[in-house]
Write a protein that holds these residues in place. Structure first.
Motif, PDB file in Angstrom:
ATOM      1  N   ALA A 156      11.225 -33.541   1.370  1.00  0.00           N
ATOM      2  CA  ALA A 156      11.942 -34.050   2.546  1.00  0.00           C
ATOM      3  C   ALA A 156      13.188 -33.215   2.821  1.00  0.00           C
ATOM      4  N   TRP A 159      12.116 -30.020   4.407  1.00  0.00           N
ATOM      5  CA  TRP A 159      11.687 -30.257   5.793  1.00  0.00           C
ATOM      6  C   TRP A 159      12.885 -30.315   6.746  1.00  0.00           C
ATOM      7  N   THR A 160      13.993 -30.870   6.290  1.00  0.00           N
ATOM      8  CA  THR A 160      15.183 -30.921   7.153  1.00  0.00           C
ATOM      9  C   THR A 160      15.770 -29.532   7.395  1.00  0.00           C
ATOM     10  N   ASP A 162      13.733 -26.328   6.916  1.00  0.00           N
ATOM     11  CA  ASP A 162      12.777 -25.325   7.404  1.00  0.00           C
ATOM     12  C   ASP A 162      11.373 -25.913   7.377  1.00  0.00           C
ATOM     13  N   TRP A 163      10.832 -26.246   8.537  1.00  0.00           N
ATOM     14  CA  TRP A 163       9.536 -26.886   8.595  1.00  0.00           C
ATOM     15  C   TRP A 163       8.393 -25.928   8.231  1.00  0.00           C
ATOM     16  N   VAL A 164       8.605 -24.622   8.448  1.00  0.00           N
ATOM     17  CA  VAL A 164       7.560 -23.648   8.110  1.00  0.00           C
ATOM     18  C   VAL A 164       7.295 -23.650   6.600  1.00  0.00           C
ATOM     19  N   SER A 165       8.360 -23.681   5.817  1.00  0.00           N
ATOM     20  CA  SER A 165       8.187 -23.716   4.354  1.00  0.00           C
ATOM     21  C   SER A 165       7.504 -24.993   3.912  1.00  0.00           C
ATOM     22  N   VAL A 166       7.789 -26.095   4.616  1.00  0.00           N
ATOM     23  CA  VAL A 166       7.131 -27.357   4.270  1.00  0.00           C
ATOM     24  C   VAL A 166       5.632 -27.266   4.492  1.00  0.00           C
ATOM     25  N   VAL A 167       5.215 -26.564   5.539  1.00  0.00           N
ATOM     26  CA  VAL A 167       3.778 -26.408   5.796  1.00  0.00           C
ATOM     27  C   VAL A 167       3.111 -25.652   4.649  1.00  0.00           C
ATOM     28  N   THR A 281      20.438 -21.352   4.621  1.00  0.00           N
ATOM     29  CA  THR A 281      19.167 -22.093   4.724  1.00  0.00           C
ATOM     30  C   THR A 281      18.095 -21.450   3.852  1.00  0.00           C
ATOM     31  N   VAL A 285      16.309 -23.386   0.695  1.00  0.00           N
ATOM     32  CA  VAL A 285      14.866 -23.626   0.607  1.00  0.00           C
ATOM     33  C   VAL A 285      14.277 -22.895  -0.601  1.00  0.00           C
TER      34      VAL A 285
END
Length: 555
Positions: A156, A159-160, A162-167, A281, A285
């Protein structure tokens, strides 16, 4: 012993541990709280590190590093304290669960001493087997809890930022449990096989030690070394095979996690260079990404501890479940001085044996009557006594005590009303008097001496010290001490019925006659297994049991 496995048994966490071990539930709740706090500290640690490093590059000095140094040290200290606290909770939980399981196993064994389990295997389960739960609680379960809490909270946080890394994380994280399942199935099979070999090795060694004097007499002691060596070699081979799987699984999981983090790192590096991400950032991450995979990797690393622990728990629960569970609210025991005991078409069949040990045996033991059971070896004499004692469940038929079915009587109260002399009496380390007093702990010394005299052992000194097992006494003297214990139980301990298995074997004729006279003098009923002519002559009735009929033979 039943080998049927309960639903859910053998998984990462045996549901029976949750249902029957309260310490496990408390530990999992505490572990979830500690895991959540640990995950938050990991996020705080990554934020502080990213802030300090990015600030140092932005300002071109170490001011930002000095600003985060104290909070960062505090986070490290808190994480260390949480790890220490988690280890303490895990150790105490493991100790509590092992103690509870050992108590239940011993209680089950006392309810059913005739269970199909040798002393060596029982000792192996109670000691080394259940000790495997230490690694299960101290290493595997903490990682299992962290594998649930840390990826969610850290994911979580990523995700706040960098959404690309979450994918990428979401696509690669499920691969680790898939590989764990594949490796885990093979590991479980190996661990169960190793547990069986360990029990066999323990049985072999215990039997060898017990029979060593006889083997020495016949010159066969050295010949047993080869069998023991083969059992040990088989156990070593299975242990090494299990360790190879464990090490290879750790390598596979490490490689998978490393490649996944590398994919995230390459993407972050390219975007930082292109200016799509700030250095803060990217560092935030990149520091958090390995923490998502680490708990899952550690679960795989410690899966061997899980397999050993679950195998030990399965074996323990199999022993506990194999014994008949005590039912509350049983009928009060009839007065055996006035009640009859009746066997009504009782059939006993032991597990793994095709031919019945007893087949439709019926007999009546009247109040105050002495009934002798005779027959060749293997005719089921000891099995019949096992049914009466409540140690063996008949396949069919029933036993009535004063008209009440035996299963409806309280088992502890029923056995308290019996005075039992087995073929091989158990004697404790202590004096002869202390061994006799096991029949009635509050009896005065005068009654102890009277019981010894009644058993034909009046010449034995009650204050004589014995080693464990009665070492120092002859076989006949041990039997006389056991008979004295039974007489004392009838005299002062509330016993109302004698149950004797070859009580006078090994005694000379004169001592045997004295022991028989002592048994008849107490005035209670007795069921005696014997092949000795003086015992059979002294009985009110003799019931012969026929030898078992071979399979395929005439019925």
């Amino acid at each position: 012993m039943s080998r049927r496995r309960s639903p859910g048994a053998g998984g990462a966490l045996d549901p029976r541990l949750l249902r029957r071990a309260g310490a496990t539930r408390g530990y999992l709740i505490a572990g979830a709280v500690l895991g959540s706090v640990t995950a938050l500290l990991i996020v705080a640690q990554a934020w502080l590190l990213a802030t300090g490093i990015a600030g140092a590059f932005a300002r071109r000095d170490l001011t930002a590093v000095r600003e985060v140094a104290v909070p960062l040290v505090a986070v490290f200290a808190l994480r260390a304290a949480l790890r220490w606290l988690d280890a303490i909770v895990a150790a105490r939980s493991a100790a509590a669960v092992k103690s509870q399981l050992r108590r239940e196993i011993i209680a089950a064994r006392l309810r059913s001493p005739s269970a199909d389990l040798k002393p060596g295997a029982l000792t192996s389960v109670l000691t080394q087997g259940l000790d495997a739960l230490d690694g299960y609680f101290a290493r595997y379960l903490p990682q299992l809890v962290l594998a649930v809490t840390v990826p969610v909270i850290v994911g979580a946080a990523i995700w706040t930022a960098d959404w690309v890394s979450v994918v990428i994380v979401a696509a690669t994280v499920p691969l680790i449990p898939v590989f764990m399942v594949l490796v885990g199935r093979m590991t479980q099979t190996r661990v169960r096989r190793r547990a069986r070999l360990q029990a066999r090795l323990a049985d072999h060694f215990a039997d060898l030690v017990a029979g060593l004097p006889t083997l020495q007499v016949f010159g066969r002691a050295r010949a047993q070394a080869e069998g023991l060596r083969r059992s040990g070699e088989a156990h070593r081979s299975e242990t090494m095979a299990t360790l190879r799987i464990s090490f290879l699984s750790a390598l596979v999981l490490e490689l998978l996690a490393t490649l996944s983090v590398a994919m995230i790192a390459v993407g972050i590096g390219l975007r930082v260079v292109e200016g799509e991400l700030t250095l803060f950032t990217g560092l935030f991450v990149l520091i958090l990404a390995p923490e998502v995979y680490l708990p899952l990797r550690q679960v795989g690393v410690h899966y061997h501890d899980s397999a050993d622990g679950v195998a030990a728990a399965e074996h323990a629960f199999a022993l506990i479940d194999a014994a008949p569970a005590p039912a509350p609210g049983r009928t009060q025991i009839p007065d055996l001085r006035d009640a009859t005991v009746e066997f009504d078409a009782v059939t006993v069949r032991h597990p793994g044996v095709a031919a019945p040990a007893l087949e439709r045996i019926s007999l009546v033991l009247g109040a105050g009557e002495v009934v002798a059971i005779c027959g060749p070896s293997g005719a089921g004499k000891s099995s019949l006594l096992g049914v009466l004692l409540g140690f063996v469940r008949p396949e069919s038929g029933r036993v009535l005590v004063g008209g009440v079915p035996l299963p409806e009587l309280d088992p502890d109260a029923w056995r308290a009303a019996l005075a039992w002399v087995p073929q091989q009496p158990a004697l404790i380390a202590g004096t002869i008097a202390e061994n006799v007093l096991l029949g009635a702990p509050d009896a005065p010394q005068s009654r102890v001496r009277a019981a010894l005299a009644g058993a034909g052992a009046g010449g034995l000194d009650p204050d004589r010290l014995l080693d464990a097992g009665g070492e120092g006494l002859s076989t006949g003297e041990r039997r006389r001490v056991a008979i004295a214990r039974a007489l004392l139980r009838i005299d002062c301990g509330g016993g109302q019925l004698l149950v004797l298995d070859e009580p006078t074997a090994g005694l000379d004729v004169e001592t045997e006659l004295a022991a028989i006279a002592g048994l008849r003098s107490v005035g209670v009923g007795a069921l005696v297994v014997s092949h000795r002519e003086p015992v059979l002559a002294a009985a009110d009735r003799v019931i012969p049991l026929a030898a078992p009929v071979p399979l395929g033979g005439p019925r």
